[in-house]
Design an enzyme around this catalytic site. Structure first.
Site, mmCIF file in Angstrom:
data_model
loop_
_atom_site.group_PDB
_atom_site.id
_atom_site.type_symbol
_atom_site.label_atom_id
_atom_site.label_comp_id
_atom_site.label_asym_id
_atom_site.label_seq_id
_atom_site.Cartn_x
_atom_site.Cartn_y
_atom_site.Cartn_z
ATOM 1 C CG PHE A 69 -7.601 -35.467 -27.473
ATOM 2 C CD1 PHE A 69 -7.153 -36.554 -27.193
ATOM 3 C CD2 PHE A 69 -6.578 -34.544 -27.751
ATOM 4 C CE1 PHE A 69 -5.971 -36.976 -26.578
ATOM 5 C CE2 PHE A 69 -5.323 -34.932 -27.317
ATOM 6 C CZ PHE A 69 -4.827 -36.234 -26.659
ATOM 7 C CB ALA A 129 -14.685 -29.893 -26.166
ATOM 8 C CB ILE A 166 -9.946 -30.621 -26.832
ATOM 9 C CG1 ILE A 166 -8.982 -31.715 -25.880
ATOM 10 C CG2 ILE A 166 -11.546 -31.223 -26.644
ATOM 11 C CD1 ILE A 166 -9.138 -31.276 -24.395
ATOM 12 C CB CYS A 167 -13.137 -31.643 -31.350
ATOM 13 S SG CYS A 167 -14.463 -31.196 -32.585
ATOM 14 C CB VAL A 168 -14.756 -26.427 -29.982
ATOM 15 C CG1 VAL A 168 -15.044 -26.239 -31.607
ATOM 16 C CG2 VAL A 168 -15.604 -25.425 -29.036
#
Lengths: 123, 130
Positions: B39, B82, B77-79
């Protein structure tokens, strides 16, 4: 870093540098991806050609001007940058307007290039 | 075939995450493997457990969590994306001095390297977005 397999990665950049975050976050993927020592190609099409325009000044927008990063790509061994001929012409631009050395390719040539790729990420 | 799926848009605003979900579900039903779902951009908003859609609408976040549980999927989820958008797990919340986390079950937060690695390890990387 990964050892072994090298795939051909194509990053397809189609959107203007500001207005949406796609261009900036695409560049972040390219920079992180460089550590994986894959065979990387970048293509700029449609409004994506504006990402490479010289002399960008967006200081009034309070957004970050990340265009200098394109000049640093060479240090990450990202050297294959292609720009769509039709996209430039439609916008009244030439290679001289761009802040990095690129190779201009026609839509047909870009289609052939995409055929050769293992992974295509479009932004 | 082994797929990695990239989701670039948030739930409800854009059909990309619906299409990605339906693609993943159909691929699994056909016996394909989903190596990872990554994501990115506003797609990270697919992973907040605080959404509350109207009762007569689909629950996009829960739907991802359920699919992940059924098929042991890796929802990443891409940090960096995010952090910009306020999606955090307990570790991220603590590290960044935030008073709460909001990650939904079945999701984890990690780096962009996971997307590249997904591209390397899979037969196809399929991108959903504009």
């Amino acid at each position: 870093m990964m050892g072994g397999e090298v795939k051909k990665f194509l990053y397809m950049n189609r959107k203007a540098p500001y207005g949406t975050v796609y261009a900036l976050e695409s560049l972040e993927v390219v920079l992180i991806g460089a550590a994986f020592e894959q065979d990387v190609t970048l293509v700029f099409l449609d409004d994506g050609v504006y990402q490479l325009i010289k002399g960008q000044d967006n200081s009034d927008s309070e957004m970050k001007n990340f265009s200098p990063t394109y000049r640093a790509l060479e240090m990450y061994d990202v050297e294959k940058l292609y720009v769509g001929k039709e996209a430039l012409e439609m916008r009244g631009l030439t290679e001289e307007d761009l802040l990095v050395d690129v190779e201009v390719k026609t839509a047909d040539e870009i289609r052939d290039l995409m055929e050769e790729m293992d992974v295509v990420l479009s932004f | 075939m082994k797929f990695t799926v990239q989701v670039n848009e948030g739930p409800y605003q854009h059909q990309a995450s619906d299409s990605a979900y339906l693609f993943a579900k159909a691929a699994l039903e056909k016996g394909h493997e989903i190596y990872r779902i990554f994501f990115y951009h506003d797609g990270v908003n697919n992973g907040t457990r605080l959404t509350k859609p109207p009762q007569d609408d689909r629950n996009i976040v829960n739907r991802w969590s359920e699919l992940a549980e059924q098929h042991n999927l890796d929802l990443v989820i891409c940090v960096a994306a995010a952090q910009r958008r306020g999606i955090a797990d307990a570790d991220e919340a603590k590290r960044n001095g935030k008073d709460a986390d909001n990650i939904a079950p079945g999701f984890r937060i990690s780096g962009l390297g996971q997307l590249i690695e997904g591209g390397i390890q899979s037969d196809r990387l399929v991108v959903f977005g504009d």
